[in-house]
Motif scaffolding. Structure first.
Motif, PDB file in Angstrom:
ATOM      1  N   CYS A   1       0.834  -1.211   0.000  1.00  6.26           N
ATOM      2  CA  CYS A   1       0.000   0.000   0.000  1.00  6.26           C
ATOM      3  C   CYS A   1       0.867   1.259   0.000  1.00  6.26           C
ATOM      4  CB  CYS A   1      -0.924   0.000   1.202  1.00  6.26           C
ATOM      5  SG  CYS A   1      -2.193  -1.291   1.197  1.00  6.26           S
ATOM      6  N   PHE A   2       1.943   1.242   0.772  1.00  5.04           N
ATOM      7  CA  PHE A   2       2.818   2.410   0.842  1.00  5.04           C
ATOM      8  C   PHE A   2       3.502   2.670  -0.499  1.00  5.04           C
ATOM      9  CE2 PHE A   2       3.571   1.810   5.689  1.00  5.04           C
ATOM     10  CZ  PHE A   2       2.259   2.188   5.918  1.00  5.04           C
ATOM     11  N   ALA A   3       3.876   1.593  -1.189  1.00  4.95           N
ATOM     12  CA  ALA A   3       4.494   1.766  -2.510  1.00  4.95           C
ATOM     13  C   ALA A   3       3.535   2.478  -3.456  1.00  4.95           C
ATOM     14  CB  ALA A   3       4.905   0.406  -3.074  1.00  4.95           C
ATOM     15  N   LEU A   4       2.254   2.125  -3.397  1.00  4.81           N
ATOM     16  CA  LEU A   4       1.253   2.777  -4.245  1.00  4.81           C
ATOM     17  C   LEU A   4       1.020   4.223  -3.832  1.00  4.81           C
ATOM     18  CD1 LEU A   4      -1.487  -0.016  -4.529  1.00  4.81           C
ATOM     19  CD2 LEU A   4       0.271   0.562  -6.201  1.00  4.81           C
ATOM     20  N   LEU A   5       0.845   4.447  -2.530  1.00  7.86           N
ATOM     21  CA  LEU A   5       0.486   5.776  -2.029  1.00  7.86           C
ATOM     22  C   LEU A   5       1.653   6.765  -2.125  1.00  7.86           C
ATOM     23  CD1 LEU A   5      -1.523   4.711   1.149  1.00  7.86           C
ATOM     24  CD2 LEU A   5      -2.463   5.612  -0.986  1.00  7.86           C
ATOM     25  N   ALA A   6       2.861   6.286  -1.890  1.00  8.56           N
ATOM     26  CA  ALA A   6       4.013   7.187  -1.837  1.00  8.56           C
ATOM     27  C   ALA A   6       4.650   7.423  -3.199  1.00  8.56           C
ATOM     28  CB  ALA A   6       5.067   6.635  -0.875  1.00  8.56           C
ATOM     29  N   LEU A   7       4.308   6.633  -4.190  1.00  9.46           N
ATOM     30  CA  LEU A   7       4.964   6.784  -5.497  1.00  9.46           C
ATOM     31  C   LEU A   7       4.799   8.188  -6.077  1.00  9.46           C
ATOM     32  CD1 LEU A   7       6.677   5.445  -7.621  1.00  9.46           C
ATOM     33  CD2 LEU A   7       4.585   4.605  -8.722  1.00  9.46           C
ATOM     34  N   PRO A   8       3.613   8.813  -6.042  1.00 11.28           N
ATOM     35  CA  PRO A   8       3.516  10.200  -6.532  1.00 11.28           C
ATOM     36  C   PRO A   8       4.413  11.156  -5.747  1.00 11.28           C
ATOM     37  CG  PRO A   8       1.332   9.225  -6.316  1.00 11.28           C
ATOM     38  CD  PRO A   8       2.285   8.280  -5.652  1.00 11.28           C
ATOM     39  N   VAL A   9       4.541  10.932  -4.439  1.00  9.88           N
ATOM     40  CA  VAL A   9       5.429  11.776  -3.631  1.00  9.88           C
ATOM     41  C   VAL A   9       6.875  11.567  -4.058  1.00  9.88           C
ATOM     42  CG1 VAL A   9       6.222  12.290  -1.291  1.00  9.88           C
ATOM     43  CG2 VAL A   9       3.823  11.674  -1.694  1.00  9.88           C
TER      44      VAL A   9
END
Length: 368
Positions: free
Chosen positions: A156-164
């Motif tokens: 989940c973090f890989a998905l959520l943080a990728l734009p950041v």
């Protein structure tokens, strides 16, 4: 190399944390011995305060290296292969085994063998409605996957943080990181990272402390992103090397503050009482503690572990599959060990040594 060493050692730390759980007084676990150990409680309690933030910070740091050599699409594709698929398969294969021994140990399941348990509609309905209820929160990953919640969180973090991360790799993002990194020239400046960690906690912690709920999820996500930022500019790593002793000196009294719970201080009540003065005090100390021990461990790695050898190469290959299978092995061995009429220390040694040998043996003989 120090990041690789720290990840390998962190997996060993998680193994010991779980192997001590049947004998500590921290909280209920899948298997519990009737007699508890003060030593096990303090050992597990110490790592419970900062171990998982450290894990997620390491994961964020390694993501920086991954995205240097991969496109965003390749990065996500590898996360599906390395995280999502193992979580799904592990939940299907490993969760029923752990559930069977847990519910048998706690006296709920008395219907027969593990095969009968898995095939029983009553067992499945009870397990996923009353015992491990399915909710629309990150806690569902623990209900479905037991210890594999960590793997699901990482995906989940890989998905959520990728734009950041993508923004941080652009000119504006690099200027932002550089502006923070300039502050790292001052001793103790890395403690500024505690401010957003604590403020986020004040905002999202609206009830009792729950590591697998939304507050824990968001807190770990912040650590994940901070890990990426810390590796993105070498001025941060120089500051970690410089301030290692300072972080240790601050971390010790913070840990002692939480150890006071053993003497009747109602820390958990304070942590679950938003709006009260002690709520803010306790969570501030919690943020300082988790950050300081994470930074001190990074310092130890940078100073003493930035080298490679055959043990590191083996550890890099073995650590992830070892993590996947270690808890079912611990639960299996502890299920029988806690029933013996022998000294607690013997039970603990059997669980620790037997689980380590069993997990490593399964990896070497089957998974590798």
């Amino acid at each position: 190399h120090y990041l690789d060493w720290l990840q390998v050692l962190a997996v060993l730390g998680v193994f010991l944390f779980h192997a001590f759980h049947p004998f500590d007084e921290l909280f209920d676990w899948h298997i519990k011995n009737a007699e508890k150990s003060i030593m096990a409680t303090f050992f597990a309690g110490f790592f419970n305060l900062w171990g998982m933030p450290f894990f997620f910070l390491m994961a964020g740091a390694t993501s920086w290296f991954s995205l240097r050599r991969r496109t965003a699409g390749r990065y996500l594709s590898e996360r599906v292969t390395r995280l999502l698929i193992p979580f799904i398969l592990g939940s299907i294969v490993l969760t029923p085994i752990q559930a069977y021994f847990e519910l048998t140990h706690k006296g709920w399941w008395k219907g027969g063998s593990i095969v009968e348990f898995i095939l029983s509609p009553e067992a499945r309905a009870y397990f996923y409605t009353e015992y491990h209820s399915i909710t629309l929160s990150p806690g569902v990953f623990g209900s479905v996957g037991y210890h594999l919640w960590f793997v699901a969180f990482l995906f989940c973090f890989a998905l959520l943080a990728l734009p950041v991360f993508a923004w941080l790799n652009k000119d504006a993002g690099k200027r932002f990181v550089a502006s923070i990194a300039r502050l790292a020239a001052q001793r103790g400046s890395l403690l500024l990272f505690v401010i957003p960690l604590t403020v986020v906690r004040f905002i999202v912690q609206w009830g009792p402390y729950n590591e697998h709920g939304w507050p824990g999820f968001i807190n770990y996500l912040v650590f994940f992103i901070f890990g990426y930022i810390l590796i993105a500019d070498e001025r941060f790593t120089r500051a970690i090397r410089r301030d290692g002793l300072l972080h240790l000196i601050l971390g010790i009294p913070c840990t002692l503050f939480f150890f006071s719970e053993a003497f009747g201080v109602p820390l958990r009540d304070w942590m679950g009482s938003p709006g009260t003065p002690m709520f803010y005090v306790t969570w501030t100390v919690f943020g300082i503690n988790s950050w300081c021990w994470t930074m001190f461990t990074m310092y130890i790695g940078m100073r003493y572990l930035d080298t490679t050898n055959k043990w590191l190469q083996y550890g890099r290959e073995a650590s992830y599959p070892f993590f996947m299978i270690h808890q079912p092995v611990i639960i299996f061995i502890a299920f029988y060990a806690v029933q013996w009429e022998v000294a607690l220390l013997i039970k603990l040694l059997v669980v620790v040594i037997g689980s380590f040998a069993g997990s490593l043996g399964l990896y070497a003989l089957l998974l590798r």
